[in-house]
Design a protein around this motif. Structure first.
Motif, PDB file in Angstrom:
ATOM      1  N   ALA A 249      49.142  46.061  44.544  1.00 25.91           N
ATOM      2  CA  ALA A 249      49.567  44.865  43.832  1.00 25.91           C
ATOM      3  C   ALA A 249      50.803  44.213  44.444  1.00 25.91           C
ATOM      4  O   ALA A 249      50.841  42.999  44.640  1.00 25.91           O
ATOM      5  N   PHE A 290      49.869  39.482  44.660  1.00 21.85           N
ATOM      6  CA  PHE A 290      49.714  40.507  43.630  1.00 21.85           C
ATOM      7  C   PHE A 290      48.222  40.750  43.434  1.00 21.85           C
ATOM      8  O   PHE A 290      47.532  39.986  42.753  1.00 21.85           O
ATOM      9  N   ALA A 292      45.414  42.111  41.696  1.00 26.08           N
ATOM     10  CA  ALA A 292      45.179  42.663  40.364  1.00 26.08           C
ATOM     11  C   ALA A 292      43.852  43.401  40.263  1.00 26.08           C
ATOM     12  O   ALA A 292      43.714  44.325  39.465  1.00 26.08           O
ATOM     13  N   SER A 369      42.832  37.552  37.205  1.00 24.71           N
ATOM     14  CA  SER A 369      43.138  38.974  37.036  1.00 24.71           C
ATOM     15  C   SER A 369      41.882  39.815  37.211  1.00 24.71           C
ATOM     16  O   SER A 369      41.590  40.284  38.294  1.00 24.71           O
TER      17      SER A 369
END
Length: 449
Positions: A249, A290, A292, A369
């Protein structure tokens, strides 16, 4: 068959709405008058559980147990309360009901574990659930086990061995007698929000753990770098394949793990690195990619990556040279949109900041996400809540306006992604107010099964 319903975990934690979390049933049949709508809500009996990831009970993967191939039970571990719900989706797939609840005190006393994250059925039919910490919120990896028939809590899975300092996700390949698990964050620290000062304090995990599946013991550990935070772990679907991927991440790196030439030994190599962006107006001068979630197409041809902070979803072709090739990319929100509070000063990939996304007259906030892919690989679904505390910190408009569930059309020939502008599940219009949507599962099978 094409997916007709999806089950989506939804939470009200951190939204200032005093309502229990619920499991939403979404109609995915394009011929239905309720297409793209929530057709049923199963509320949990408690507040602030934070339903996170959902896993199936004994299903077609449990070849040792002789379990029926049909998925009839959905296991919902709670990230914050450490409660476990077992939901019957077999009796009425469009109106599931809770059939069992395991209370946190049982998990605490019997296992000395807490902060449960990901569930998968084991080959023998039992249910394995990864945990992030101990009852006090300190970091502690490992797993708890539910009986596959009674769903009673059996205890810890791992044998008497040193458990990893943190935990989050896992995947396994029975034919290679291996289970691979990722790290996570220290729960009581993550619960205070993301703090850049924690980057040098060992709060964020950095290990990839290789377990002997039959002996239930750690056999190898890989250090993936300072504050890498490996989360999502995926093996190829081919049951003979000794290969998988883990997304980190905070470092924006995807590693490939594979069985090396040495007997029963595994190795890792970096195969994807998404560069950070130099920014102003954010909590750090560099905004990392990031990662996810990861998902691999059922034919093992494509790898999809959700980049929660930057806001893009990427499609990589998994070639024979073991170096994934980027073949598709689309922005569905994020923190670097044009006109937002963050200005990109230097970008190794983009020439300009992406435009905000509007679908069916609704502005999409937050970043991509959780991912879920149809069995034919042509429809990629995405939600935009990662963890309620961090949602509120990085995307306050998401908490105010509510999550969405989007669908992307996938080019399975040459590669490519495009947002389906005719599909939107708006969780901002829930009867009790906007909520945060996370995991997506299909009862007929999906790319995470």
């Amino acid at each position: 068959p094409r997916e007709e319903v999806a089950y989506v975990t939804c939470t009200y934690r951190s939204t200032c709405t005093d309502q229990p979390d619920f499991l939403a049933t979404v109609d995915l049949n394009p011929r239905s008058p309720h297409y793209g709508q929530v057709i049923h809500r199963l509320p949990m009996p408690n507040l602030k559980d934070e339903l996170h990831c959902a896993g199936w009970g004994p299903a077609c993967g449990c070849f040792e147990s002789g379990a029926a191939a049909k998925r009839t039970k959905l296991v919902l571990p709670c990230l914050i309360s450490s409660r476990i719900y077992v939901v019957d989706v077999g009796s009425q797939c469009r109106a599931p009901r809770i059939c069992k609840t395991i209370e946190p005190v049982d998990v605490f006393w019997k296992c000395n574990k807490g902060y449960l994250s990901v569930a998968h059925p084991l080959p023998n039919g039992d249910i394995l659930i990864a945990n992030n910490g101990d009852p006090a919120g300190n970091g502690k990896g490992g797993f708890v086990v539910l009986d596959g028939e009674t769903f009673e809590l059996k205890g810890n899975w791992e044998n008497e061995c040193e458990v990893p300092p943190t935990g989050y996700d896992f995947w396994y390949q029975p034919r290679h007698n291996v289970l691979v698990s990722s790290a996570g964050v220290v729960p009581k620290v993550a619960g205070r929000g993301f703090n850049p000062d924690d980057l040098k304090k060992g709060v964020f995990g950095r290990r990839l753990n290789v377990w002997n599946l039959s002996c239930r013991s750690l056999s190898q550990c890989f250090d993936l770098g300072e504050d890498s935070l490996p989360l999502s772990v995926r093996f190829l679907h081919n049951p003979d394949a000794a290969e998988g991927y883990v997304g980190c991440a905070l470092s924006g790196v995807v590693f490939r793990f594979y069985k090396s030439c040495e007997a029963n030994n595994w190795a890792v190599e970096e195969v994807i690195r998404i560069p950070p962006k130099d920014v102003s107006g954010w909590i750090m001068p560099k905004m990392p990619a990031f990662i996810a979630d990861l998902i691999i197409s059922p034919d093992d041809r494509f790898l999809f990556v959700s980049n929660w902070l930057h806001g893009d979803i990427r499609q990589y072709e998994l070639g024979r040279n073991c170096k994934p090739r980027l073949v598709g990319q689309v922005f569905v929100g994020g923190s670097i949109l044009r006109g937002g509070p963050v200005t990109v000063c230097r970008d190794e990939e983009l020439k300009c900041q992406p435009e905000p996304l509007v679908v069916k007259c609704k502005r999409v906030y937050g970043g991509p996400s959780q991912l879920q892919l149809s069995l034919d690989g042509k429809r990629l679904y995405v939600t935009n809540s990662f963890y309620s505390t961090w949602d509120r910190q990085f995307y306050p408009s998401l908490v105010k306006e509510g999550s969405v569930m989007l669908q992307l059309d996938v080019d399975t020939d040459k590669g490519g992604l495009a947002v389906n502008k005719n599909f939107l599940v708006d969780f901002g219009k829930e009867p009790h107010g906007p909520c945060l949507a996370h995991e997506i599962r299909f009862p007929g099978g999906d790319a995470k099964s």
